[in-house]
Design an enzyme around this catalytic site. Structure first.
Site, PDB file in Angstrom:
ATOM      1  N   ASP A   9       0.870  -1.176   0.000  1.00 49.28           N
ATOM      2  CA  ASP A   9       0.000   0.000   0.000  1.00 49.28           C
ATOM      3  C   ASP A   9       0.907   1.226   0.000  1.00 49.28           C
ATOM      4  O   ASP A   9       1.399   1.637   1.047  1.00 49.28           O
ATOM      5  CB  ASP A   9      -0.903   0.000   1.233  1.00 49.28           C
ATOM      6  CG  ASP A   9      -1.736   1.267   1.327  1.00 49.28           C
ATOM      7  OD1 ASP A   9      -2.222   1.746   0.282  1.00 49.28           O
ATOM      8  OD2 ASP A   9      -1.885   1.791   2.447  1.00 49.28           O
ATOM      9  N   GLU A  68      -1.269  -1.552  -4.563  1.00 47.91           N
ATOM     10  CA  GLU A  68      -2.501  -0.785  -4.721  1.00 47.91           C
ATOM     11  C   GLU A  68      -2.212   0.451  -5.558  1.00 47.91           C
ATOM     12  O   GLU A  68      -1.219   1.137  -5.343  1.00 47.91           O
ATOM     13  CB  GLU A  68      -3.062  -0.377  -3.358  1.00 47.91           C
ATOM     14  CG  GLU A  68      -4.433   0.272  -3.473  1.00 47.91           C
ATOM     15  CD  GLU A  68      -5.055   0.533  -2.114  1.00 47.91           C
ATOM     16  OE1 GLU A  68      -6.013  -0.164  -1.772  1.00 47.91           O
ATOM     17  OE2 GLU A  68      -4.567   1.432  -1.417  1.00 47.91           O
ATOM     18  N   ASP A 141      -2.446   1.598   7.249  1.00 49.11           N
ATOM     19  CA  ASP A 141      -1.585   1.365   6.078  1.00 49.11           C
ATOM     20  C   ASP A 141      -1.212  -0.116   5.992  1.00 49.11           C
ATOM     21  O   ASP A 141      -1.110  -0.677   4.903  1.00 49.11           O
ATOM     22  CB  ASP A 141      -0.302   2.199   6.162  1.00 49.11           C
ATOM     23  CG  ASP A 141      -0.568   3.687   6.175  1.00 49.11           C
ATOM     24  OD1 ASP A 141      -1.372   4.148   5.353  1.00 49.11           O
ATOM     25  OD2 ASP A 141       0.022   4.394   7.018  1.00 49.11           O
TER      26      ASP A 141
END
Length: 160
Positions: A9, A68, A141
């Site tokens: 991420d 992502e 996160d």
């Protein structure tokens, strides 16, 4: 088929990462954490990010990597900065590992919660539940990185 998957991420302050082992619909969390990026010039922040990723790849080997995609932000400076971080991450992953999968935040939320518009807290709840964990995972996160890895594991099962 036992696969080790790295989920990432990306962020400009912290980059969440998660390593899961996926086997026949069962997912096990191996490790999850943050690459912390100190406030500095953009060049040094990108360097810190890439060095953190290097360390993860030195300590682990992966069958699959998933990242992502950046989300839409209203502030053009934020989008530009995130795009630069993501570009550096993409290059580093290609150099070290090769191809990787990409998922939008909506795809990740849909895969993990069943709702594309789920909140980060809903994603965190489902990640905890899907992995059978007793403790909450913080910060978000890290939860998001786990969700990316779980999304990729589910996507691989569909394709196989």
């Amino acid at each position: 088929m036992n696969l080790k998957i790295l989920g990432i991420d990306p962020g400009s302050r912290n980059c969440g990462y998660a390593i899961i082992e996926a086997d026949k619909g069962k997912n096990i969390l191996i490790e999850a954490g943050l690459i912390k990026i100190k406030p500095s010039t953009l060049q040094y922040q990108i360097t810190e990010l890439c060095e953190g990723l290097d360390l993860i790849f030195k300590n682990h080997s992966f069958d699959e990597v998933a990242i992502e995609d950046i989300f839409f932000a209203y502030n053009p400076k934020t989008v530009l900065k995130l795009a630069q971080f993501r570009g550096a991450l993409s290059l580093k992953i290609l150099q070290i590992h090769g191809d990787f999968a990409e998922y939008t935040p909506l795809q990740v939320k849909k895969a993990v919660t069943g709702k594309a518009k789920a909140t980060k807290e809903q994603v965190a709840f489902m990640v905890k539940r899907l992995l059978g964990l007793s403790k909450d995972i913080k910060p978000l996160d890290i939860t998001d990185a786990i969700a990316v890895a779980l999304t990729h594991a589910a996507n691989l099962r569909v394709r196989v």
